[in-house]
Design a protein around this motif. Sequence first.
Motif, short mmCIF file in Angstrom:
data_model
loop_
_atom_site.label_atom_id
_atom_site.label_comp_id
_atom_site.label_asym_id
_atom_site.label_seq_id
_atom_site.Cartn_x
_atom_site.Cartn_y
_atom_site.Cartn_z
N ASP A 28 0.84 -1.21 0.00
CA ASP A 28 0.00 0.00 0.00
C ASP A 28 0.87 1.25 0.00
O ASP A 28 1.74 1.40 0.86
CB ASP A 28 -0.90 0.01 1.24
CG ASP A 28 -1.95 -1.07 1.19
OD1 ASP A 28 -2.86 -0.98 0.36
OD2 ASP A 28 -1.86 -2.03 2.01
N GLY A 78 0.41 7.62 -2.12
CA GLY A 78 0.27 8.56 -3.22
C GLY A 78 0.61 9.97 -2.79
O GLY A 78 1.14 10.21 -1.70
N THR A 111 -0.50 11.34 -7.73
CA THR A 111 -1.22 10.08 -7.83
C THR A 111 -2.03 9.86 -6.56
O THR A 111 -1.61 10.23 -5.46
CB THR A 111 -0.26 8.90 -8.05
OG1 THR A 111 -1.00 7.67 -8.04
CG2 THR A 111 0.81 8.81 -6.99
N PHE A 114 -2.53 3.95 -4.00
CA PHE A 114 -2.65 2.75 -4.82
C PHE A 114 -1.84 1.64 -4.18
O PHE A 114 -1.16 1.84 -3.17
CB PHE A 114 -2.19 3.01 -6.26
CG PHE A 114 -0.72 3.33 -6.41
CD1 PHE A 114 0.18 2.37 -6.86
CD2 PHE A 114 -0.23 4.59 -6.11
CE1 PHE A 114 1.53 2.66 -7.00
CE2 PHE A 114 1.12 4.90 -6.25
CZ PHE A 114 2.00 3.94 -6.70
N ARG A 115 -1.91 0.47 -4.77
CA ARG A 115 -1.16 -0.69 -4.30
C ARG A 115 -0.32 -1.21 -5.45
O ARG A 115 -0.72 -1.12 -6.61
CB ARG A 115 -2.11 -1.78 -3.79
CG ARG A 115 -3.14 -1.26 -2.80
CD ARG A 115 -4.13 -2.34 -2.39
NE ARG A 115 -3.47 -3.33 -1.58
CZ ARG A 115 -3.78 -4.64 -1.58
NH1 ARG A 115 -4.72 -5.09 -2.38
NH2 ARG A 115 -3.12 -5.47 -0.80
N ILE A 116 0.84 -1.75 -5.14
CA ILE A 116 1.74 -2.24 -6.19
C ILE A 116 2.53 -3.44 -5.67
O ILE A 116 2.82 -3.54 -4.46
CB ILE A 116 2.68 -1.12 -6.68
CG1 ILE A 116 3.41 -1.54 -7.97
CG2 ILE A 116 3.66 -0.69 -5.59
CD1 ILE A 116 4.06 -0.39 -8.71
N THR A 154 -6.01 -7.51 -10.75
CA THR A 154 -5.07 -6.41 -10.62
C THR A 154 -5.06 -5.65 -11.94
O THR A 154 -5.92 -5.83 -12.79
CB THR A 154 -3.66 -6.92 -10.29
OG1 THR A 154 -3.20 -7.80 -11.35
CG2 THR A 154 -3.64 -7.68 -8.97
N PRO A 185 0.51 -0.85 -13.51
CA PRO A 185 0.61 0.50 -12.96
C PRO A 185 0.61 1.54 -14.07
O PRO A 185 1.10 1.28 -15.18
CB PRO A 185 1.95 0.49 -12.22
CG PRO A 185 2.75 -0.56 -12.93
CD PRO A 185 1.76 -1.61 -13.36
N GLU A 194 2.30 6.24 -11.46
CA GLU A 194 2.39 5.35 -10.29
C GLU A 194 3.72 4.62 -10.27
O GLU A 194 4.35 4.48 -9.21
CB GLU A 194 1.24 4.34 -10.32
CG GLU A 194 -0.12 4.93 -10.04
CD GLU A 194 -1.23 3.94 -10.27
OE1 GLU A 194 -2.34 4.17 -9.73
OE2 GLU A 194 -1.04 2.95 -11.01
N ALA A 232 -0.39 -3.84 -10.18
CA ALA A 232 -0.84 -2.81 -9.24
C ALA A 232 -2.34 -2.99 -9.02
O ALA A 232 -2.97 -3.86 -9.60
CB ALA A 232 -0.52 -1.41 -9.78
#
Length: 281
Positions: A22, A25, A51, A54-56, A152, A155, A159, A280
């Motif tokens: 997590d 941004g 941004t 977000f999650r990556i 998913t 990205p 991001e 992401a």
Amino acid sequence: MAPAPPPPRSASALRVARQLVDLPGGRFLMGTDDPTGFPADGEGPVREAETAPFRIAPAAVTNAQFATFVKATGHVTEAERFGVSFVFAGLLPDQLASSSPTVAAVPWWRAVQGADWRRPAGPGSSFAPRQNHPVVHVSWNDAQAYCAWSGTRLPTEVEWEYAARGGLEQQRYPWGDELTPGGTQMCNIWQGEFPTHNTAAHRRFGTAPVTSYRPNGYGLYNVVGNVWEWCEDWFTPDASRVMRGGSYLCHDSYCNRYRVAARSSNTPDSSTGNIGFRVAA
């Protein structure tokens, strides 16, 4: 008529999303005016970008993860359908290297019949000994199929750069401005004289495991070097998609695109032995 609901996701697919990092941004300075960069690639000018949270993924998708996806879905990659993909000549047996067509503009690449994610160096090779290496020979379209299965997405370029910087402002690399601080190798790039002699001072030749080297400040591994990573964005409208991060073939003499601001591109159906992806959400 309402569209049919998506099929329930398998435990393997759900596990992909649970492993993401997590990130909060926010605003950051994107791009570079670094004189060592490539202005024609659109690296600059430096500009403020923003941004949302977000999650990556902390690492690129591995061969083992991609194999699970293929087993679950029956997906056939574009390299498999085309019957050919591109492999660095130095990774091939001499006979296969000499018998495979050379790419004129970049003669260290060979168009190898039968090269794909299962056989990354063509017939006779296998991904089996490299379960935790990044999957390669996957197109942007193949990456999209994996994302659809795992819930998913790729990205965005904003991001990706935000995450790759790891909280550092306008530094050249994810760890700072010095390539090898204290003599420590920080990423998997070409060592020696490209493309004829790789000293492999870091004991790597080709891809490295996805969690090799130190993670950046956000806990992401190998955001530069190792393999190029597909992003969601178009590089040129309706023609090529953005790739970021450079690969194990990058070298200061011709392609120092292992900097966080560096960019490149390829067509959505293209695949090579040094392109992978991370997801992401």
